[in-house]
Design an enzyme around this catalytic site. Sequence first.
Site, short mmCIF file in Angstrom:
data_model
loop_
_atom_site.label_atom_id
_atom_site.label_comp_id
_atom_site.label_asym_id
_atom_site.label_seq_id
_atom_site.Cartn_x
_atom_site.Cartn_y
_atom_site.Cartn_z
N VAL B 67 0.85 -1.19 0.00
CA VAL B 67 0.00 0.00 0.00
C VAL B 67 0.89 1.25 0.00
O VAL B 67 0.98 1.97 1.00
CB VAL B 67 -0.96 0.01 1.22
CG1 VAL B 67 -1.99 1.13 1.06
CG2 VAL B 67 -1.67 -1.32 1.39
N PRO B 68 1.59 1.50 -1.11
CA PRO B 68 2.40 2.73 -1.17
C PRO B 68 1.50 3.95 -1.08
O PRO B 68 0.39 3.94 -1.62
CB PRO B 68 3.08 2.64 -2.54
CG PRO B 68 2.23 1.71 -3.35
CD PRO B 68 1.63 0.75 -2.36
N HIS B 69 1.95 4.98 -0.37
CA HIS B 69 1.06 6.12 -0.15
C HIS B 69 1.84 7.37 0.21
O HIS B 69 3.01 7.31 0.59
CB HIS B 69 0.06 5.80 0.96
CG HIS B 69 0.70 5.49 2.27
ND1 HIS B 69 1.05 4.22 2.64
CD2 HIS B 69 1.09 6.29 3.29
CE1 HIS B 69 1.60 4.25 3.83
NE2 HIS B 69 1.65 5.49 4.25
N THR B 70 1.16 8.49 0.10
CA THR B 70 1.72 9.76 0.56
C THR B 70 0.58 10.73 0.79
O THR B 70 -0.57 10.49 0.41
CB THR B 70 2.72 10.33 -0.45
OG1 THR B 70 3.44 11.41 0.18
CG2 THR B 70 2.02 10.88 -1.70
#
Lengths: 97, 157
Positions: B67-70
């Site tokens: 779950v890559p996120h920013t």
Amino acid sequence: MNQTAQQTVRVDLEQGLHMVPCSLIARTAERFPCEIHIQKEDRSADAKTMLDLLTLSAENGSMLVLQASGEEARAAVDALARLFESNFSDTDPGSNC
Amino acid sequence: MLLTDFVVSDAILPDLDADTKDAAIRGMVESLSGAGRIPAADSEGIITSILKREELGSTGIGNGVAVPHTKHPAVDQLTATVALSNRGVDFASLDGEAVHILFLLISPPDLPGDHLRGLESISRHLRNPNFCNFLRQAQSCEEVVELLQEADNNQLG
């Protein structure tokens, strides 16, 4: 020796219990042989499982109950409580995570 | 929060062509840009921000999921896409396994509660083995959207 231990902690993180602190909780919990759960209202998460922890959706100010049962339960709850008491200070990177 | 509230259907990648974390993240952000959901001028900044977040610890959280996120001001609401990789992406995951299901999430910086609720929604469904198994078998955007709808409606057991 089997034990049970419980302690209530407060989330004091502006961004809430997002993935970085959840990851630290899971890593810390995995060091202990006992079962550890974190409860928020009617939800309970296995403290050793990231996917579980993320379902708590614990915003800033949330109250959580740390519960452990089994070997080293008291030490496990103490270790997790310390993370909350220090606001995950060594690891929380701030606003963009 | 429903998955279909924030996953951009037009940006879903049912057959991600990427072997590395960097390429996977780039492909997903560019897909959101191509779908008109983030400004093209902000794509590089968003990619850099997501990769910087990965340096703090992989968002490959095990079981073939990442779950890559920013958080980024280029969006004013929770914005996400899904990518599926048959051969798997090396994401330096917690369990060392390759990643086959990716949810990439971009949140407005001033809405931390929405960010948590988005993560909650994604992780709650990813705990369901049926959801993960069906998702890995999906071959098209339409099939993925249908699964997201079924998950939202709690039809996957």
